[in-house]
Design a protein around this motif. Structure first.
Motif, mmCIF file in Angstrom:
data_model
loop_
_atom_site.group_PDB
_atom_site.id
_atom_site.type_symbol
_atom_site.label_atom_id
_atom_site.label_comp_id
_atom_site.label_asym_id
_atom_site.label_seq_id
_atom_site.Cartn_x
_atom_site.Cartn_y
_atom_site.Cartn_z
ATOM 1 N N THR A 54 62.132 30.617 49.954
ATOM 2 C CA THR A 54 61.556 29.280 49.322
ATOM 3 C C THR A 54 60.227 29.268 49.710
ATOM 4 O OG1 THR A 54 63.677 28.477 49.515
ATOM 5 C CG2 THR A 54 61.941 27.057 49.283
ATOM 6 N N PHE A 55 59.546 29.574 50.737
ATOM 7 C CA PHE A 55 58.310 29.436 51.468
ATOM 8 C C PHE A 55 57.348 30.464 50.416
ATOM 9 C CE2 PHE A 55 55.151 30.920 54.673
ATOM 10 C CZ PHE A 55 54.079 29.765 54.314
ATOM 11 N N ALA A 56 57.831 31.384 50.131
ATOM 12 C CA ALA A 56 57.271 32.439 49.460
ATOM 13 C C ALA A 56 57.086 32.017 48.124
ATOM 14 C CB ALA A 56 57.927 34.019 49.746
ATOM 15 N N GLN A 57 58.097 31.589 47.554
ATOM 16 C CA GLN A 57 58.286 31.342 45.932
ATOM 17 C C GLN A 57 58.057 29.885 45.635
ATOM 18 O OE1 GLN A 57 58.867 33.759 43.878
ATOM 19 N NE2 GLN A 57 58.764 35.342 45.644
ATOM 20 N N ARG A 58 58.407 28.866 46.318
ATOM 21 C CA ARG A 58 58.094 27.497 45.935
ATOM 22 C C ARG A 58 57.939 26.735 47.247
ATOM 23 N NH1 ARG A 58 63.025 24.693 44.446
ATOM 24 N NH2 ARG A 58 64.251 26.000 45.862
ATOM 25 N N PRO A 59 56.653 26.985 47.793
ATOM 26 C CA PRO A 59 56.264 26.246 49.065
ATOM 27 C C PRO A 59 56.388 24.748 48.875
ATOM 28 C CG PRO A 59 54.397 27.450 48.104
ATOM 29 C CD PRO A 59 55.462 27.915 47.446
ATOM 30 N N GLU A 60 55.747 24.393 47.459
ATOM 31 C CA GLU A 60 55.787 22.867 47.162
ATOM 32 C C GLU A 60 57.243 22.060 47.238
ATOM 33 O OE1 GLU A 60 57.148 25.059 43.616
ATOM 34 O OE2 GLU A 60 55.627 25.450 45.229
ATOM 35 N N ALA A 61 58.343 23.087 47.347
ATOM 36 C CA ALA A 61 59.613 22.258 47.381
ATOM 37 C C ALA A 61 59.935 21.817 48.636
ATOM 38 C CB ALA A 61 60.613 23.338 46.772
ATOM 39 N N ILE A 62 59.223 22.530 49.658
ATOM 40 C CA ILE A 62 59.530 22.211 51.243
ATOM 41 C C ILE A 62 59.086 20.819 51.701
ATOM 42 C CG2 ILE A 62 59.125 22.838 53.570
ATOM 43 C CD1 ILE A 62 58.970 25.795 52.464
ATOM 44 N N ARG A 63 60.134 19.972 52.233
ATOM 45 C CA ARG A 63 59.786 18.737 52.657
ATOM 46 C C ARG A 63 59.950 18.469 54.171
ATOM 47 N NH1 ARG A 63 57.985 18.741 48.658
ATOM 48 N NH2 ARG A 63 58.342 17.447 46.636
ATOM 49 N N LYS A 64 61.057 19.408 54.745
ATOM 50 C CA LYS A 64 60.893 19.107 56.120
ATOM 51 C C LYS A 64 61.361 20.425 56.781
ATOM 52 C CE LYS A 64 62.065 14.003 56.243
ATOM 53 N NZ LYS A 64 63.113 13.331 56.715
ATOM 54 N N VAL A 65 61.104 20.911 58.024
ATOM 55 C CA VAL A 65 61.489 22.200 58.587
ATOM 56 C C VAL A 65 61.964 21.879 60.075
ATOM 57 C CG1 VAL A 65 60.736 24.324 59.336
ATOM 58 C CG2 VAL A 65 59.956 23.532 57.079
ATOM 59 N N TYR A 66 63.227 22.263 60.313
ATOM 60 C CA TYR A 66 63.847 22.471 61.608
ATOM 61 C C TYR A 66 63.847 23.840 62.029
ATOM 62 C CZ TYR A 66 65.415 17.950 60.013
ATOM 63 O OH TYR A 66 65.392 16.431 59.397
ATOM 64 N N GLY A 88 56.273 17.834 57.922
ATOM 65 C CA GLY A 88 57.018 17.507 59.285
ATOM 66 C C GLY A 88 57.737 18.620 59.509
ATOM 67 N N TYR A 89 57.477 19.281 60.699
ATOM 68 C CA TYR A 89 58.717 20.070 61.397
ATOM 69 C C TYR A 89 58.976 19.803 62.678
ATOM 70 C CZ TYR A 89 54.906 22.890 63.864
ATOM 71 O OH TYR A 89 53.836 23.361 64.550
ATOM 72 N N ARG A 90 60.351 20.141 63.226
ATOM 73 C CA ARG A 90 60.557 19.911 64.524
ATOM 74 C C ARG A 90 61.349 21.055 65.188
ATOM 75 N NH1 ARG A 90 64.522 14.732 64.737
ATOM 76 N NH2 ARG A 90 62.659 13.903 64.401
ATOM 77 N N VAL A 91 61.009 21.187 66.428
ATOM 78 C CA VAL A 91 61.803 22.400 67.134
ATOM 79 C C VAL A 91 62.965 21.588 67.858
ATOM 80 C CG1 VAL A 91 61.456 23.979 69.105
ATOM 81 C CG2 VAL A 91 59.518 23.351 67.701
#
Length: 283
Positions: A54-66, A88-91
């Motif tokens: 998804t990051f490679a094909q549609r990065p604009e679709a990403i809203r949050k990352v864990y 935003g991302y969270r470890v």
């Protein structure tokens, strides 16, 4: 308590322990509370290859990352992009990821993303390959692991679309299916069929496609059949198989020969065999 949203990769690498105060990464990012459910217009993707595709094909679709601490280095490019774009991302630890996904096979990376777009049949056909192509029409297949495996095979063999009943297409591709697809979901168009099968078949034929229904017995041997340049493989539900009335509307009925020791192949395995045959015909 889980780590708060992090601002950049340096913060991520230093934050194996909970921070004393939350660090804001983006407008609307969570401020140290427990990981939330995705919003109603998002889907929770998990699995390392699924999220990175998804990051490679549609990065604009990403809203949050864990992300788990053990995956920080592997996900460095994604996390840098998040920081640069105020996403935003969270470890978090594995227990949090299991709670987020309700699965143990999260592979250390989870993202809330906008769902894959769903095209109308005519929308897809307007942009479908002009010469050789194959697509998969699924009649009643609901198991996410089968759906994910079919998407993975479709991406591998170059099938351009997955055709689903409109009600099923509206449900979207789940996180479980995306994980099993190993990134393949981002390379296959999701298409909503119209209500009447004959209408779909008429439109497909107008664009040069021929529908080949798979049946357990009584069909033409797949390995002796002359496959059309533009094929739509029609496959039935996991238990009941292809609806007979639908199969009879197809241009051809196809069977996959075997020893007979088992009644038939699993739908995902059958789809892989069929798409492999289409792919081989183009070589």
């Amino acid at each position: 308590m889980s780590n708060p949203w992090l601002k950049n990769k340096g913060d991520a690498e230093r934050s194996r322990k909970p921070a004393e105060r939350p660090i804001r990464a983006a407008e609307g990012a969570e401020r140290g509370e427990s990981p939330a459910r995705p919003s109603r217009d998002e889907v929770r993707w998990y699995g390392f290859n699924a999220v990175l595709a998804t990051f490679a094909q549609r990065p604009e679709a990403i809203r949050k990352v864990y992300v788990s601490g053990s995956r920080l280095r592997d996900a460095a490019d994604l996390l840098k992009w998040c920081a640069d774009n105020r996403i935003g991302y969270r470890v978090v630890d594995d227990a949090d990821l299991e709670r987020l996904t309700k699965a143990q096979h999260h592979e250390g990376l989870v993202a809330d993303v906008l769902p894959l777009p769903v095209l109308d049949l005519q929308e897809w056909l307007d942009t479908a390959p002009a010469t050789r192509d194959c697509a998969i029409w699924l009649d009643g297949v609901g198991n996410p692991h089968n759906l994910g495996a079919i998407l993975r095979s479709a991406a591998h063999f170059g099938a351009s679309a997955l055709l689903l009943p409109a009600s099923r297409a509206a449900q979207g591709i789940s996180g479980a299916a995306a994980r099993v697809a190993e990134g393949g979901a981002e390379h296959v168009r999701i298409v909503a069929l119209r209500e009447r099968p004959i209408d779909n078949l008429t439109i497909l034929r107008r664009h040069g496609y021929r529908a080949l229904a798979t049946v357990v017995e009584g069909g033409t041997n797949l390995f002796r059949a002359e496959l059309p340049d533009k094929t739509v493989w029609m496959l039935g539900a996991e238990g009941e198989g292809m609806d007979r009335s639908l199969a009879e509307l197809a241009d051809t009925q196809i069977s996959i020969p075997g020893t007979g020791h088992v009644e038939s192949l699993n739908v995902a395995n059958a789809a892989a065999v069929l798409m492999a045959a289409s792919f081989a015909a183009t070589e």
